[in-house]
Design a protein around this motif. Structure first.
Motif, PDB file in Angstrom:
ATOM      1  N   TYR A 192      44.456 -57.788 -25.915  1.00  0.00           N
ATOM      2  CA  TYR A 192      44.354 -58.497 -24.638  1.00  0.00           C
ATOM      3  C   TYR A 192      45.587 -59.374 -24.409  1.00  0.00           C
ATOM      4  N   HIS A 193      45.788 -59.715 -23.126  1.00  0.00           N
ATOM      5  CA  HIS A 193      46.891 -60.608 -22.750  1.00  0.00           C
ATOM      6  C   HIS A 193      46.509 -62.055 -23.041  1.00  0.00           C
ATOM      7  N   THR A 194      45.347 -62.465 -22.547  1.00  0.00           N
ATOM      8  CA  THR A 194      44.827 -63.813 -22.790  1.00  0.00           C
ATOM      9  C   THR A 194      43.400 -63.686 -23.312  1.00  0.00           C
ATOM     10  N   TYR A 195      42.970 -64.684 -24.048  1.00  0.00           N
ATOM     11  CA  TYR A 195      41.639 -64.635 -24.648  1.00  0.00           C
ATOM     12  C   TYR A 195      40.606 -64.856 -23.547  1.00  0.00           C
ATOM     13  N   TYR A 196      40.056 -63.762 -23.038  1.00  0.00           N
ATOM     14  CA  TYR A 196      39.216 -63.805 -21.829  1.00  0.00           C
ATOM     15  C   TYR A 196      37.730 -63.957 -22.154  1.00  0.00           C
ATOM     16  N   VAL A 197      37.251 -63.240 -23.171  1.00  0.00           N
ATOM     17  CA  VAL A 197      35.819 -63.241 -23.480  1.00  0.00           C
ATOM     18  C   VAL A 197      35.657 -63.027 -24.987  1.00  0.00           C
TER      19      VAL A 197
END
Length: 809
Positions: free
Chosen positions: A318-323
């Motif tokens: 992932y690009h950013t820690y979303y879930v």
């Protein structure tokens, strides 16, 4: 010329000119070329045969195969006048020059349908093929056309179906090379569509292909498809021809066998051969699962800056820690090391979509070139905006008020705390206005009701409990919903009611047709901070109202079961059933009994009651219409220190979603009559028991604005009432008793229109009137003899107009 004579001439011209135009248009064959005929109608005659089941359904299917259909004769003309053709005939040259005219494209007008013999022949051939596909191998179709002197053609299709075949035996063994496939199909042949004794049709082959493909793709056969399956059909029953040299014995045996079976039989062989496509018969396992929670585009596959993490056997990128990875892992059923299965693929997409945090989800498989018979799974998810703010403003009117307005503001965080938890905060406010002076609406409007509310909830996509729940699996793991809120209802001039609530609920889907909702704890705190003197005076003489409107602390639990096969039956002939039970006060009573004085602590009395509710509906799909029925009701019994159900838990009838011939809360209980003069007496028309039956016939009328708005109609009947569980001197005849049950039932009839706007929202207008009033003492309450549509006073007192959004059930 006198003024009066001039007016008469103008009036005659006013009538004569439109009549001339209408006469020209009504000559429906005036634009039919010489030697040709206007197709007036198609008739399908299916010869009577006890072998044909569901004759009406078969005729409907055959009628759809007719290539050339006549001009439409709308419902509102009783099928007598081709309105759209008449409109075309008023200016045919315009439409001949402009072939892309909007009126033609939107079907506002219609060209004359010229009878075509070739279309008739092709239609007959279509019907013949259809009958063969249904197993009527020797069906006969004869088409005839009756041509009249008025240049009209009437086509008739005479169909002699003959006898259809029954399946005698299906062979799953001899047509297969792969022993594993043979074993799988042998284990599941009980689910086959090709069972012995079933009426044969070629559509069964397609159903069986789909079933076999699903079975094999659920056991690792990733490349297997329906094209890998074929069937051999043998219609020669070998029992008839046991001795090829003795024709006489065969003939006798044939006659005897026909007497026993009544229908000829056929044998079927299922064929799956490996030489056709070898890769289709390989079983594949999953070597690796890659998950992209915030996928953007294909560049992500080569982006070395992406964060990589492995959790529960899945590789997250992932690009950013979303879930949280654990949330996605719990909703992913495709796991490394296991066989590929179609059901795991379907469940993964369904469950991840249910989280509500992704715009789209795509699951892709590719062969692992480093290992034989293995697949790499890639799950691509494009995320939704995290925060949603929505405003809803509405204006309405109802049977208890002239006008109403409300505004609702909702804030949603669809990924609260990165756990795919749905946080919802809703604030709403509204007023209802009324006018009782009848001396001018705008000058004498007053506020009847004000209401405000603030509510919040969190929906966790997991089971939250201090103990394990072995009954649940990832497939049916419940959602846990925690909600709190407070709502104020201000009945101006009477009382203010504040309802503060909280609940803890589990929601889960047992099967595609069965769902459950269980609240192990819910709380309602009902307070009346303001009561007018007139309201207090009214309560003094009415014990039931006094008990209903007392301040209460409600703590209890409830369980609801819902069954619906609407999706399974594709919206045809489906059933809906909801059953609910609720109890309040038992826990608090137990606490009180062991010495904890809850009433003294909170200075408010807690409610004790038990309730049972049900709602049964069935929808019969007819040709171009639907007949819907509903039977619902409930019973609530107070016990212990409660003498009546709390006001918010009581039953009522009337209004646009109930008995539409009465205003909301204006009927019952039982045969009691409200003799008060106040216009707001509806507040006390409640009870402990409710029974209601509704029937509605729904049909299409027309499509407006090129189908943007669909106008549908309905005829309906409603019956039912509410009752008290105990006698009350303030409501004579209000208690439930079997010997007066029939007398207490109220009934109404009515008709309505439904405007389906862009298949998004349905505006409903229903007009109803009572035909049985339980408080009438003559004719058993039936009031057919009092109906007088021409009487203004009767219309004012009996015709009830209901305007609502959506269907009543």
């Amino acid at each position: 010329m006198t003024q009066g004579r001039l007016y008469k001439i103008r009036f005659l011209l006013f009538l004569l000119v439109p009549a001339c135009f209408l006469w020209q248009g009504c000559n429906v064959t005036r634009n039919v070329p010489k030697g040709q005929y206007l197709l007036r109608g198609n008739s399908i005659k299916l010869k009577a045969s006890r072998n044909v089941k569901r004759r009406d359904e078969m005729k409907d299917n055959l009628s759809r195969l007719v290539i050339q259909q006549p001009n439409t004769y709308p419902f509102y003309t009783l099928g007598l006048i081709p309105v759209k053709l008449i409109l075309y005939n008023l200016n045919p040259r315009k439409y001949e020059r402009d072939t892309v005219n909007f009126q033609l494209k939107s079907h506002t007008v219609e060209r004359p349908v010229i009878f075509d013999t070739s279309a008739m022949r092709r239609s007959a051939q279509n019907m013949k093929s259809f009958m063969v596909n249904q197993g009527y191998f020797y069906a006969q179709v004869r088409d005839t056309a009756r041509l009249t002197k008025r240049k009209k053609a009437f086509v008739t299709y005479n169909i002699t179906p003959g006898v259809n075949y029954l399946i005698h035996h299906t062979d799953f063994a001899s047509g297969m090379d792969d022993s594993t496939i043979k074993q799988l199909l042998d284990e599941t042949k009980g689910d086959s569509y090709l069972k012995s004794g079933t009426e044969f049709s070629y559509s069964l082959f397609e159903s069986e292909r789909s079933r076999i493909t699903s079975v094999l793709r659920d056991h690792g056969y990733f490349k297997f498809s329906q094209e890998n399956i074929s069937f051999v059909l043998d219609t020669a029953n070998k029992a008839f021809f046991a001795d090829a040299d003795n024709l006489f014995d065969n003939a006798v045996r044939f006659i005897q066998q026909q007497k026993i079976n009544k229908k000829p039989t056929c044998d079927i062989q299922v064929v799956i051969r490996q030489e056709d496509e070898p890769d289709a018969y390989k079983r594949y396992t999953i070597s690796k699962v890659e998950v992209y929670p915030d996928f953007v585009d294909r560049k992500d596959f080569r982006d070395s800056a992406m964060v990589e993490k492995t959790a529960q056997g899945l590789e997250f990128k992932y690009h950013t820690y979303y879930v949280h990875e654990g949330v996605l892992a719990r909703h992913t059923y495709i796991l490394p090391g296991g066989y590929y299965t179609q059901s795991d693929y379907d469940k993964t997409i369904t469950k991840l979509n249910e989280l509500g945090i992704f715009q789209y989800i795509r699951v892709v498989f590719r062969e692992d070139t480093a290992h034989g018979n293995k697949l790499i799974c890639r799950i691509e998810m494009n995320r939704n905006p995290k925060h949603v703010l929505a405003t809803n403003y509405e204006v309405s009117n109802g049977s208890t008020y002239i006008a109403g307005t409300a505004i609702t503001e909702t804030f949603r965080d669809i990924n609260f705390c990165k756990g795919a938890n749905l946080l919802s905060i809703t604030a709403n406010a509204g007023v209802e206005l009324n006018d009782t002076t009848n001396r001018g609406l705008l000058q004498h409007l007053f506020i009847l009701t004000k209401y405000y509310g603030l509510n919040a909830s969190i929906d966790f996509p997991k089971f939250l409990a201090p103990f394990a729940a072995p009954r649940f699996t990832n497939t049916n793991l419940p959602h846990t919903i925690i909600s709190v809120g407070t709502n104020l209802l201000d009945r101006v001039g009477y009382f203010s009611l504040v309802n503060t609530n909280a609940s803890f609920t589990y929601h889960w889907r047992e099967t595609p047709t069965k769902t459950w909702d269980f609240s192990p704890a819910f709380i309602n705190i009902i307070r009346l901070p303001n009561e007018s003197d007139s309201f207090k005076k009214r309560l003094e003489g009415n014990q039931f109202l006094r008990d209903s409107y007392k301040e209460n602390f409600i703590e209890g639990e409830n369980l609801t079961f819902t069954f619906s096969n609407q999706d399974k039956n594709a919206g045809r002939n489906y059933t809906y059933l909801r059953l609910g039970v609720e109890e309040a006060g038992a826990l608090l009573s137990g606490i009180k009994n062991i010495g904890f004085a809850l009433n003294d602590l909170y200075k408010i009395k807690f409610a004790q009651y038990a309730k049972f509710d049900f709602d049964y509906r069935h929808y019969f799909s007819l040709r171009r219409s639907v007949f819907a029925i509903r039977f619902d009701g409930g019973i609530g019994l107070p016990y212990g220190q409660s003498d009546a159900l709390p006001y918010i838990k009581q039953y009522y009838v009337g209004g646009p979603y109930s008995l539409r011939g009465w205003r909301i809360r204006s009927l019952g209980p039982g045969s009691s009559v409200d003799t008060g003069s106040s216009t707001n007496n509806f507040i006390d028309r409640t009870g402990d028991i409710k029974l209601e039956f509704n029937g509605e016939y729904r049909f299409g009328i027309a499509q407006l604005f090129a189908g943007f708005i669909k106008l549908n109609g309905a005829f309906f009947a409603d019956a039912g009432n509410i009752w008290l569980s105990k006698k009350d001197s303030n409501y004579p005849g209000g208690e439930f008793e079997l010997n007066t049950f029939a007398r207490d039932i109220a009934a109404d009839l009515g008709a309505g229109a439904r405007f389906d706007i862009a298949s998004f929202i349905t505006l409903r207008i229903d007009l109803a009137f009572p035909v049985k009033k339980p408080y009438e003492t003559t004719n058993g309450g039936w009031v057919f003899d009092q109906i007088a549509f021409g009487d203004r006073s009767w219309r004012s007192n009996n015709l009830i107009l209901n305007i609502a959004v959506g269907y009543p059930f």
